[in-house]
Design a protein around this motif. Structure first.
Motif, PDB file in Angstrom:
ATOM      1  N   ILE A 144       0.824  -1.212   0.000  1.00 34.91           N
ATOM      2  CA  ILE A 144       0.000   0.000   0.000  1.00 34.91           C
ATOM      3  C   ILE A 144       0.856   1.259   0.000  1.00 34.91           C
ATOM      4  CG2 ILE A 144      -1.824   1.261   1.195  1.00 34.91           C
ATOM      5  CD1 ILE A 144      -2.793  -1.363   2.347  1.00 34.91           C
ATOM      6  N   ASN A 145       1.957   1.249   0.710  1.00 32.83           N
ATOM      7  CA  ASN A 145       2.815   2.429   0.772  1.00 32.83           C
ATOM      8  C   ASN A 145       3.308   2.820  -0.620  1.00 32.83           C
ATOM      9  OD1 ASN A 145       4.094   4.386   2.570  1.00 32.83           O
ATOM     10  ND2 ASN A 145       6.016   3.446   1.945  1.00 32.83           N
ATOM     11  N   THR A 146       3.740   1.835  -1.405  1.00 36.09           N
ATOM     12  CA  THR A 146       4.195   2.109  -2.773  1.00 36.09           C
ATOM     13  C   THR A 146       3.049   2.620  -3.634  1.00 36.09           C
ATOM     14  OG1 THR A 146       5.966   0.472  -2.632  1.00 36.09           O
ATOM     15  CG2 THR A 146       5.186   1.034  -4.836  1.00 36.09           C
ATOM     16  N   LEU A 147       1.875   2.017  -3.492  1.00 31.39           N
ATOM     17  CA  LEU A 147       0.703   2.469  -4.242  1.00 31.39           C
ATOM     18  C   LEU A 147       0.362   3.917  -3.921  1.00 31.39           C
ATOM     19  CD1 LEU A 147      -1.979   2.367  -5.793  1.00 31.39           C
ATOM     20  CD2 LEU A 147      -2.965   1.083  -3.889  1.00 31.39           C
ATOM     21  N   LEU A 148       0.303   4.263  -2.639  1.00 34.42           N
ATOM     22  CA  LEU A 148      -0.091   5.619  -2.257  1.00 34.42           C
ATOM     23  C   LEU A 148       0.912   6.662  -2.747  1.00 34.42           C
ATOM     24  CD1 LEU A 148      -1.506   5.221   1.375  1.00 34.42           C
ATOM     25  CD2 LEU A 148      -2.657   4.942  -0.818  1.00 34.42           C
ATOM     26  N   THR A 149       2.195   6.345  -2.655  1.00 35.66           N
ATOM     27  CA  THR A 149       3.219   7.286  -3.110  1.00 35.66           C
ATOM     28  C   THR A 149       3.116   7.518  -4.617  1.00 35.66           C
ATOM     29  OG1 THR A 149       4.712   6.645  -1.323  1.00 35.66           O
ATOM     30  CG2 THR A 149       5.698   7.685  -3.258  1.00 35.66           C
ATOM     31  N   ALA A 150       2.976   6.435  -5.377  1.00 32.81           N
ATOM     32  CA  ALA A 150       2.872   6.568  -6.831  1.00 32.81           C
ATOM     33  C   ALA A 150       1.603   7.306  -7.232  1.00 32.81           C
ATOM     34  CB  ALA A 150       2.907   5.179  -7.483  1.00 32.81           C
ATOM     35  N   TYR A 151       0.509   7.043  -6.528  1.00 31.24           N
ATOM     36  CA  TYR A 151      -0.754   7.694  -6.882  1.00 31.24           C
ATOM     37  C   TYR A 151      -0.739   9.176  -6.498  1.00 31.24           C
ATOM     38  CZ  TYR A 151      -5.718   8.141  -7.885  1.00 31.24           C
ATOM     39  OH  TYR A 151      -6.929   8.518  -8.429  1.00 31.24           O
ATOM     40  N   SER A 152      -0.060   9.508  -5.416  1.00 29.20           N
ATOM     41  CA  SER A 152       0.090  10.911  -5.037  1.00 29.20           C
ATOM     42  C   SER A 152       0.815  11.690  -6.134  1.00 29.20           C
ATOM     43  CB  SER A 152       0.853  11.014  -3.716  1.00 29.20           C
ATOM     44  OG  SER A 152       1.106  12.349  -3.365  1.00 29.20           O
ATOM     45  N   GLU A 153       1.863  11.086  -6.691  1.00 27.58           N
ATOM     46  CA  GLU A 153       2.585  11.732  -7.797  1.00 27.58           C
ATOM     47  C   GLU A 153       1.689  11.872  -9.025  1.00 27.58           C
ATOM     48  OE1 GLU A 153       5.944   9.209  -8.296  1.00 27.58           O
ATOM     49  OE2 GLU A 153       6.916   9.827  -6.414  1.00 27.58           O
ATOM     50  N   TYR A 154       0.867  10.870  -9.270  1.00 31.55           N
ATOM     51  CA  TYR A 154      -0.073  10.899 -10.394  1.00 31.55           C
ATOM     52  C   TYR A 154      -1.084  12.044 -10.229  1.00 31.55           C
ATOM     53  CZ  TYR A 154      -4.186   9.319 -13.086  1.00 31.55           C
ATOM     54  OH  TYR A 154      -5.284   9.234 -13.907  1.00 31.55           O
ATOM     55  N   LEU A 155      -1.648  12.181  -9.021  1.00 32.83           N
ATOM     56  CA  LEU A 155      -2.606  13.265  -8.775  1.00 32.83           C
ATOM     57  C   LEU A 155      -1.941  14.629  -8.903  1.00 32.83           C
ATOM     58  CD1 LEU A 155      -4.642  11.942  -5.691  1.00 32.83           C
ATOM     59  CD2 LEU A 155      -5.453  12.151  -8.049  1.00 32.83           C
ATOM     60  N   THR A 156      -0.707  14.731  -8.436  1.00 30.98           N
ATOM     61  CA  THR A 156       0.009  16.002  -8.515  1.00 30.98           C
ATOM     62  C   THR A 156       0.183  16.439  -9.974  1.00 30.98           C
ATOM     63  OG1 THR A 156       1.189  15.565  -6.439  1.00 30.98           O
ATOM     64  CG2 THR A 156       2.158  17.182  -7.934  1.00 30.98           C
ATOM     65  N   LYS A 157       0.526  15.491 -10.838  1.00 35.43           N
ATOM     66  CA  LYS A 157       0.689  15.800 -12.258  1.00 35.43           C
ATOM     67  C   LYS A 157      -0.619  16.235 -12.902  1.00 35.43           C
ATOM     68  CE  LYS A 157       4.627  12.684 -12.926  1.00 35.43           C
ATOM     69  NZ  LYS A 157       5.102  11.413 -13.541  1.00 35.43           N
ATOM     70  N   LYS A 158      -1.743  15.745 -12.368  1.00 35.21           N
ATOM     71  CA  LYS A 158      -3.056  16.105 -12.895  1.00 35.21           C
ATOM     72  C   LYS A 158      -3.629  17.347 -12.215  1.00 35.21           C
ATOM     73  CE  LYS A 158      -6.101  12.944 -13.878  1.00 35.21           C
ATOM     74  NZ  LYS A 158      -6.117  12.983 -15.348  1.00 35.21           N
ATOM     75  N   ASN A 159      -2.838  17.967 -11.332  1.00 30.57           N
ATOM     76  CA  ASN A 159      -3.305  19.104 -10.533  1.00 30.57           C
ATOM     77  C   ASN A 159      -4.577  18.755  -9.773  1.00 30.57           C
ATOM     78  OD1 ASN A 159      -1.248  20.986 -11.365  1.00 30.57           O
ATOM     79  ND2 ASN A 159      -2.310  21.173 -13.335  1.00 30.57           N
ATOM     80  N   ALA A 160      -4.608  17.538  -9.239  1.00 31.72           N
ATOM     81  CA  ALA A 160      -5.794  17.044  -8.538  1.00 31.72           C
ATOM     82  C   ALA A 160      -5.502  16.737  -7.080  1.00 31.72           C
ATOM     83  CB  ALA A 160      -6.326  15.796  -9.238  1.00 31.72           C
ATOM     84  N   LEU A 161      -4.370  17.249  -6.558  1.00 31.27           N
ATOM     85  CA  LEU A 161      -4.023  17.025  -5.160  1.00 31.27           C
ATOM     86  C   LEU A 161      -3.717  18.356  -4.492  1.00 31.27           C
ATOM     87  CD1 LEU A 161      -3.369  15.053  -2.831  1.00 31.27           C
ATOM     88  CD2 LEU A 161      -1.009  14.991  -3.670  1.00 31.27           C
ATOM     89  N   LEU A 162      -4.486  18.664  -3.452  1.00 26.87           N
ATOM     90  CA  LEU A 162      -4.237  19.847  -2.644  1.00 26.87           C
ATOM     91  C   LEU A 162      -3.471  19.397  -1.409  1.00 26.87           C
ATOM     92  CD1 LEU A 162      -4.665  22.863  -1.986  1.00 26.87           C
ATOM     93  CD2 LEU A 162      -6.868  22.221  -0.963  1.00 26.87           C
ATOM     94  N   GLU A 163      -2.176  19.684  -1.375  1.00 27.49           N
ATOM     95  CA  GLU A 163      -1.325  19.227  -0.281  1.00 27.49           C
ATOM     96  C   GLU A 163      -1.514  20.149   0.914  1.00 27.49           C
ATOM     97  OE1 GLU A 163       2.657  18.795  -1.643  1.00 27.49           O
ATOM     98  OE2 GLU A 163       2.157  17.225  -3.092  1.00 27.49           O
ATOM     99  N   SER A 164      -2.425  19.750   1.787  1.00 28.84           N
ATOM    100  CA  SER A 164      -2.799  20.614   2.892  1.00 28.84           C
ATOM    101  C   SER A 164      -3.529  19.811   3.955  1.00 28.84           C
ATOM    102  CB  SER A 164      -3.713  21.738   2.387  1.00 28.84           C
ATOM    103  OG  SER A 164      -4.263  22.472   3.457  1.00 28.84           O
ATOM    104  N   VAL A 165      -3.470  20.284   5.183  1.00 29.56           N
ATOM    105  CA  VAL A 165      -4.338  19.760   6.228  1.00 29.56           C
ATOM    106  C   VAL A 165      -5.755  20.233   5.932  1.00 29.56           C
ATOM    107  CG1 VAL A 165      -4.886  19.855   8.695  1.00 29.56           C
ATOM    108  CG2 VAL A 165      -2.495  19.729   7.951  1.00 29.56           C
ATOM    109  N   PHE A 166      -6.724  19.336   6.043  1.00 30.45           N
ATOM    110  CA  PHE A 166      -8.116  19.720   5.807  1.00 30.45           C
ATOM    111  C   PHE A 166      -8.627  20.510   7.009  1.00 30.45           C
ATOM    112  CE2 PHE A 166     -12.732  18.540   6.185  1.00 30.45           C
ATOM    113  CZ  PHE A 166     -13.164  19.351   5.136  1.00 30.45           C
TER     114      PHE A 166
END
Length: 349
Positions: A144-166
């Motif tokens: 899961i750790n590898t999956l989450l890291t890779a998917y976070s990079e994928y979302l970042t490239k799509k401008n679909a990740l807001l890196e912030s505390v909610f």
């Protein structure tokens, strides 16, 4: 900025649900901090169709398991990253009665998809298995750790990740949707594990957090199969072994504990007596489990557009692929989740 849905949390639940929505042509924004989601990142990621001391078929296995490997294979191809490990699970029998019981199930079509072979004699001299055991299929684990890291990079490239505390106080709910710090959406989905317990919308839900601890060790025994009875033992790609997991509803804030380490080592010695040469790591996570051990899916009864997809506990890898489809159908088409997992099952107090 306008999106279709805001998702809070990029643990396993938020990752898979956002993937489902993106594949259906929806625009999403996931709110998360990099390196968060400790529950998901610490989880061993095991999917196992026959579970528990009595070795019974996992809840809803016939619905859940056909979805597991196709979903994670699809994500591997999307992310060009390896994290799905299809592995047989070997479960030793405890006595001759258990062996006979499983021999009698060999012709049962309800169990056929899940067992590869039954052994009436010892399979491994390194394992405590004098009565043989059952070799399961449609099983394995997800890194899961590898999956989450890779998917976070994928979302970042799509401008679909807001890196912030909610910050829930910044969420505004209107008649036609929600808005959060300049982002408008049709709805918001809480996929943030135990964070939902602090939400003013979902703090009433009966979560029952469970602490789990795992060890990475070195032993001179490297079977391809996962050995599972009392504890699981996985041979990792680097040759080390992962052993877990404990379950406790206490000591939530104490971090990794000596008691849990000793419990795992004692159970491992009973299962695989080979000497433990070293302990490489000892980690813990707090799982967002629920009192009835069923996840929470649904829309808040008083606040339209506020949803939850949460409470998957220790079996998230198995549950989330199937229920993410159900959740996506609710978000897009208004289809109500089945009663067993719908938050409508929780009576107001």
């Amino acid at each position: 900025m306008e999106v279709d849905f805001l998702l809070v949390g990029q643990g396993l639940a938020g990752t898979v649900l956002s993937h489902r929505l993106l594949a259906l042509g929806q625009k999403v924004m996931v709110i998360d901090l990099p390196g968060g989601n400790q529950s998901s990142r610490i989880a061993a990621g095991l999917y196992n169709p026959i579970t528990g001391k009595k070795m019974v078929k996992s809840w809803n296995a016939d619905l859940l398991f056909p979805e597991i490997e196709p979903l994670y294979t699809e994500l591997e191809e999307l992310l060009d990253t390896k994290f799905l490990y299809k592995k047989n699970i070997y479960r030793p029998f405890l006595n001759i009665e258990e062996q006979n019981e499983w021999m009698g199930k060999t012709g049962d079509p309800g169990f056929e998809p899940y067992f590869e072979r039954i052994f009436s004699k010892e399979l491994y001299p390194e394992v405590t298995n004098p009565f043989g055991g059952i070799l399961l299929k449609n099983s394995g684990y997800v890194d899961i750790n590898t999956l989450l890291t890779a998917y976070s990079e994928y979302l970042t490239k799509k401008n679909a990740l807001l890196e912030s505390v909610f910050e829930e106080e910044s969420l505004e709910i209107g008649k036609s949707g929600v808005s959060y710090k300049g982002i408008s959406a049709k709805g918001i989905v809480y996929c943030n594990g135990l964070g939902a317990m602090k939400s003013c919308y979902f703090s009433n839900l009966p979560f029952a957090p469970v602490k789990g601890e795992i060890l990475d060790i070195i032993q001179r025994f490297h079977p391809d199969e996962i050995i599972n009875r009392g504890v699981f033992r996985i041979t990792l790609p680097n040759g080390n072994q992962r052993v877990g997991s404990t379950y406790t509803w206490h000591d939530m804030d104490q971090g990794p504990t000596e008691n849990a380490k000793n419990e795992l080592l004692e159970k491992l010695e009973k299962l695989v007596p080979a000497k433990v040469l070293s302990i490489q790591s000892h980690r813990f996570g707090i799982r967002p489990a629920t009192k009835d051990r069923k996840p929470f899916l649904g829309e808040h009864p008083d606040f339209p557009g506020v949803y939850i997809f949460n409470g998957f506990g220790a079996k998230g890898v198995s549950l989330i692929p199937y229920y993410s489809n159900m959740m996506a159908e609710m978000l897009l088409y208004g289809h109500q989740p089945e009663k067993e997992v719908n938050i409508n099952r929780i009576k107001k107090t």
